[in-house]
Design a protein around this motif. Sequence first.
Motif, PDB file in Angstrom:
ATOM      1  N   GLY A  50       0.833  -1.187   0.000  1.00  0.00           N
ATOM      2  CA  GLY A  50       0.000   0.000   0.000  1.00  0.00           C
ATOM      3  C   GLY A  50       0.869   1.239   0.000  1.00  0.00           C
ATOM      4  N   VAL A  51       0.222   2.390  -0.086  1.00  0.00           N
ATOM      5  CA  VAL A  51       0.899   3.685  -0.072  1.00  0.00           C
ATOM      6  C   VAL A  51       0.292   4.513   1.053  1.00  0.00           C
ATOM      7  CG1 VAL A  51       1.378   5.807  -1.350  1.00  0.00           C
ATOM      8  CG2 VAL A  51       1.304   3.608  -2.561  1.00  0.00           C
ATOM      9  N   TYR A  52       1.153   5.142   1.830  1.00  0.00           N
ATOM     10  CA  TYR A  52       0.706   5.974   2.942  1.00  0.00           C
ATOM     11  C   TYR A  52       0.894   7.446   2.593  1.00  0.00           C
ATOM     12  CZ  TYR A  52       0.404   7.862   7.715  1.00  0.00           C
ATOM     13  OH  TYR A  52       0.057   8.577   8.831  1.00  0.00           O
ATOM     14  N   VAL A  53      -0.050   8.278   2.997  1.00  0.00           N
ATOM     15  CA  VAL A  53       0.053   9.730   2.854  1.00  0.00           C
ATOM     16  C   VAL A  53       0.101  10.324   4.245  1.00  0.00           C
ATOM     17  CG1 VAL A  53      -0.964  11.832   1.906  1.00  0.00           C
ATOM     18  CG2 VAL A  53      -1.202   9.661   0.670  1.00  0.00           C
ATOM     19  N   SER A  54       1.277  10.787   4.636  1.00  0.00           N
ATOM     20  CA  SER A  54       1.515  11.312   5.977  1.00  0.00           C
ATOM     21  C   SER A  54       1.146  12.785   6.065  1.00  0.00           C
ATOM     22  CB  SER A  54       3.005  11.137   6.322  1.00  0.00           C
ATOM     23  OG  SER A  54       3.397  11.984   7.366  1.00  0.00           O
ATOM     24  N   GLY A  55       0.439  13.144   7.122  1.00  0.00           N
ATOM     25  CA  GLY A  55       0.147  14.549   7.355  1.00  0.00           C
ATOM     26  C   GLY A  55       1.412  15.357   7.575  1.00  0.00           C
ATOM     27  N   ALA A  56       2.389  14.755   8.248  1.00  0.00           N
ATOM     28  CA  ALA A  56       3.663  15.438   8.476  1.00  0.00           C
ATOM     29  C   ALA A  56       4.376  15.705   7.163  1.00  0.00           C
ATOM     30  CB  ALA A  56       4.544  14.597   9.400  1.00  0.00           C
ATOM     31  N   VAL A  57       4.304  14.760   6.234  1.00  0.00           N
ATOM     32  CA  VAL A  57       4.973  14.925   4.946  1.00  0.00           C
ATOM     33  C   VAL A  57       4.253  15.970   4.099  1.00  0.00           C
ATOM     34  CG1 VAL A  57       5.451  13.760   2.755  1.00  0.00           C
ATOM     35  CG2 VAL A  57       6.066  12.673   4.920  1.00  0.00           C
ATOM     36  N   VAL A  58       2.922  15.954   4.101  1.00  0.00           N
ATOM     37  CA  VAL A  58       2.185  16.982   3.361  1.00  0.00           C
ATOM     38  C   VAL A  58       2.530  18.359   3.907  1.00  0.00           C
ATOM     39  CG1 VAL A  58      -0.100  17.889   2.801  1.00  0.00           C
ATOM     40  CG2 VAL A  58       0.298  15.427   2.724  1.00  0.00           C
ATOM     41  N   ALA A  59       2.586  18.482   5.235  1.00  0.00           N
ATOM     42  CA  ALA A  59       2.941  19.766   5.848  1.00  0.00           C
ATOM     43  C   ALA A  59       4.360  20.173   5.443  1.00  0.00           C
ATOM     44  CB  ALA A  59       2.814  19.668   7.367  1.00  0.00           C
ATOM     45  N   ALA A  60       5.305  19.234   5.558  1.00  0.00           N
ATOM     46  CA  ALA A  60       6.690  19.555   5.221  1.00  0.00           C
ATOM     47  C   ALA A  60       6.817  19.963   3.759  1.00  0.00           C
ATOM     48  CB  ALA A  60       7.591  18.362   5.527  1.00  0.00           C
ATOM     49  N   ASP A  61       6.081  19.302   2.882  1.00  0.00           N
ATOM     50  CA  ASP A  61       6.128  19.622   1.459  1.00  0.00           C
ATOM     51  C   ASP A  61       5.633  21.042   1.202  1.00  0.00           C
ATOM     52  OD1 ASP A  61       6.623  18.609  -1.278  1.00  0.00           O
ATOM     53  OD2 ASP A  61       4.481  18.949  -1.536  1.00  0.00           O
ATOM     54  N   LEU A  62       4.763  21.516   2.080  1.00  0.00           N
ATOM     55  CA  LEU A  62       4.260  22.891   1.989  1.00  0.00           C
ATOM     56  C   LEU A  62       5.137  23.876   2.751  1.00  0.00           C
ATOM     57  CD1 LEU A  62       0.448  22.145   2.464  1.00  0.00           C
ATOM     58  CD2 LEU A  62       1.592  22.805   0.334  1.00  0.00           C
ATOM     59  N   ASP A  66       4.584  20.126  11.416  1.00  0.00           N
ATOM     60  CA  ASP A  66       3.431  19.251  11.643  1.00  0.00           C
ATOM     61  C   ASP A  66       2.752  19.627  12.956  1.00  0.00           C
ATOM     62  OD1 ASP A  66       1.596  17.185  11.496  1.00  0.00           O
ATOM     63  OD2 ASP A  66       2.987  15.673  12.258  1.00  0.00           O
ATOM     64  N   VAL A  67       2.077  20.773  12.934  1.00  0.00           N
ATOM     65  CA  VAL A  67       1.397  21.265  14.145  1.00  0.00           C
ATOM     66  C   VAL A  67      -0.031  21.697  13.823  1.00  0.00           C
ATOM     67  CG1 VAL A  67       3.474  21.925  15.423  1.00  0.00           C
ATOM     68  CG2 VAL A  67       2.478  23.555  13.797  1.00  0.00           C
ATOM     69  N   GLY A  68      -0.677  20.973  12.915  1.00  0.00           N
ATOM     70  CA  GLY A  68      -2.082  21.229  12.630  1.00  0.00           C
ATOM     71  C   GLY A  68      -2.349  22.412  11.733  1.00  0.00           C
ATOM     72  N   LEU A  69      -1.406  22.786  10.873  1.00  0.00           N
ATOM     73  CA  LEU A  69      -1.579  23.955  10.015  1.00  0.00           C
ATOM     74  C   LEU A  69      -2.181  23.619   8.656  1.00  0.00           C
ATOM     75  CD1 LEU A  69       1.773  25.810  10.788  1.00  0.00           C
ATOM     76  CD2 LEU A  69      -0.502  26.373  11.640  1.00  0.00           C
ATOM     77  N   THR A  70      -2.088  22.368   8.241  1.00  0.00           N
ATOM     78  CA  THR A  70      -2.651  22.005   6.945  1.00  0.00           C
ATOM     79  C   THR A  70      -4.169  21.864   7.051  1.00  0.00           C
ATOM     80  OG1 THR A  70      -2.217  19.680   7.446  1.00  0.00           O
ATOM     81  CG2 THR A  70      -0.587  20.839   6.115  1.00  0.00           C
ATOM     82  N   THR A  71      -4.831  21.918   5.917  1.00  0.00           N
ATOM     83  CA  THR A  71      -6.284  21.809   5.871  1.00  0.00           C
ATOM     84  C   THR A  71      -6.703  20.473   5.272  1.00  0.00           C
ATOM     85  OG1 THR A  71      -6.487  22.740   3.645  1.00  0.00           O
ATOM     86  CG2 THR A  71      -6.405  24.303   5.500  1.00  0.00           C
ATOM     87  N   ALA A  72      -7.951  20.116   5.496  1.00  0.00           N
ATOM     88  CA  ALA A  72      -8.483  18.894   4.899  1.00  0.00           C
ATOM     89  C   ALA A  72      -8.415  18.957   3.389  1.00  0.00           C
ATOM     90  CB  ALA A  72      -9.924  18.673   5.356  1.00  0.00           C
ATOM     91  N   THR A  73      -8.662  20.130   2.824  1.00  0.00           N
ATOM     92  CA  THR A  73      -8.621  20.288   1.372  1.00  0.00           C
ATOM     93  C   THR A  73      -7.229  20.016   0.831  1.00  0.00           C
ATOM     94  OG1 THR A  73     -10.389  21.936   1.472  1.00  0.00           O
ATOM     95  CG2 THR A  73      -9.046  21.899  -0.525  1.00  0.00           C
ATOM     96  N   PRO A 127      -4.596  22.557  18.430  1.00  0.00           N
ATOM     97  CA  PRO A 127      -3.891  22.029  17.265  1.00  0.00           C
ATOM     98  C   PRO A 127      -3.032  20.836  17.629  1.00  0.00           C
ATOM     99  CG  PRO A 127      -2.772  23.984  18.077  1.00  0.00           C
ATOM    100  CD  PRO A 127      -4.007  23.823  18.912  1.00  0.00           C
ATOM    101  N   LYS A 128      -3.088  19.814  16.782  1.00  0.00           N
ATOM    102  CA  LYS A 128      -2.306  18.598  17.027  1.00  0.00           C
ATOM    103  C   LYS A 128      -0.839  18.851  16.719  1.00  0.00           C
ATOM    104  CE  LYS A 128      -0.848  16.163  14.392  1.00  0.00           C
ATOM    105  NZ  LYS A 128      -0.793  15.134  13.329  1.00  0.00           N
ATOM    106  N   ARG A 129      -0.002  17.869  17.048  1.00  0.00           N
ATOM    107  CA  ARG A 129       1.416  17.956  16.709  1.00  0.00           C
ATOM    108  C   ARG A 129       1.930  16.571  16.373  1.00  0.00           C
ATOM    109  NH1 ARG A 129       4.796  20.425  21.138  1.00  0.00           N
ATOM    110  NH2 ARG A 129       3.198  22.012  21.041  1.00  0.00           N
ATOM    111  N   CYS A 130       3.120  16.522  15.824  1.00  0.00           N
ATOM    112  CA  CYS A 130       3.726  15.242  15.495  1.00  0.00           C
ATOM    113  C   CYS A 130       3.675  14.310  16.688  1.00  0.00           C
ATOM    114  CB  CYS A 130       5.176  15.457  15.051  1.00  0.00           C
ATOM    115  SG  CYS A 130       6.123  13.945  14.885  1.00  0.00           S
ATOM    116  N   GLY A 131       3.328  13.047  16.448  1.00  0.00           N
ATOM    117  CA  GLY A 131       3.130  12.095  17.530  1.00  0.00           C
ATOM    118  C   GLY A 131       4.371  11.762  18.321  1.00  0.00           C
ATOM    119  N   HIS A 132       5.549  12.151  17.835  1.00  0.00           N
ATOM    120  CA  HIS A 132       6.793  11.834  18.533  1.00  0.00           C
ATOM    121  C   HIS A 132       7.423  13.072  19.159  1.00  0.00           C
ATOM    122  CE1 HIS A 132       7.157   7.561  17.212  1.00  0.00           C
ATOM    123  NE2 HIS A 132       6.229   8.005  16.385  1.00  0.00           N
ATOM    124  N   LEU A 133       6.666  14.175  19.217  1.00  0.00           N
ATOM    125  CA  LEU A 133       7.107  15.368  19.920  1.00  0.00           C
ATOM    126  C   LEU A 133       6.616  15.343  21.363  1.00  0.00           C
ATOM    127  CD1 LEU A 133       6.382  18.176  17.294  1.00  0.00           C
ATOM    128  CD2 LEU A 133       8.593  17.183  17.876  1.00  0.00           C
TER     129      LEU A 133
END
Length: 305
Positions: A50-62, A66-73, A127-133
């Motif tokens: 399978g392929v995973y889409v990480s919220g942390a990676v989407v945030a970093a790419d922007l 990873d502190v809850g700044l990205t949107t669902a869209t 706002p959430k944050r990375c699970g390892h912080l």
Amino acid sequence: MLHTTVPAAQRRASLRAALERSRAGGGPLLVPGAFNPLSAMLIDEQNFDGVYVSGAVVAADLGLPDVGLTTATEVAARAGQIARVTSLPVLVDADTGFGGPVNTARTVQAFEDAGVAGLHLEDQVDPKRCGHLTGKAVVGVEEMQTRVAAAVRGRRDPNLVICARTDARAVEGLVPAVERARAYVDAGADMVFVEALECEAEYTVFREALDVPLLANMTEFGRSPLLTAKQLADLGMDVVIYPVTLLRLAMGAAERGLAELRDTGTQAGLVDDMQTRSRLYELLGYPAYAAFDTRLAGYTPQENS
């Protein structure tokens, strides 16, 4: 070519079937994270599960933490781009659902429309944050149950996997985290994401307590030891994600390459480490496009390129 030929509904059904095989002793599904569609194509070609889409990676790419700044869209758009190019089931990080119960249900439907096969919601506060912080906080059990129930109600395809992630191990301890996981399953979660466990024995505690698929996160530089697929299979894990591995590999190579280019004034010493033009064309499937439309012929790269 252009899009995967495997419909989203079929990929959701295949993920369900794969989870059943894993629970029956077939071993965990290995699911690397893609940082863009091209890397998802590579994961597919390498025959992962399978392929995973990480919220942390989407945030970093922007360019965001990873502190809850990205949107669902934003996350749904990236998930859709990735799901478009792979025949594999895509599992997506839905953070805390991006709002209240109705927002969570809408998020689920947006991700369904994007073609994903599963998603996970977590029990952190906004706002959430990375699970390892450090400094994480979790909502009450009932609030998280409401999130899960809202996701289940919003789901239109019953094969879409709703996974509940608990970050409580680092906040409340192991036993409360297990109790939370049980409550989330009672609310309708199909799978549990056991985040930031600190040793093999803790995985065993979760496995003995729950009779649903379990997801383990093998992220680098975090709280959890980097266990092998065999070790995780022996511990009863059903899905293993490697959320940031490809991004870290790519960015590490890019950083070293840019430094050499700056210092030497040429990329000549880096060429042997690069993906060749011909390999890129192979991955992108140039021959299929040329066969579809002969006007696109003539793509063949030079020798050794």
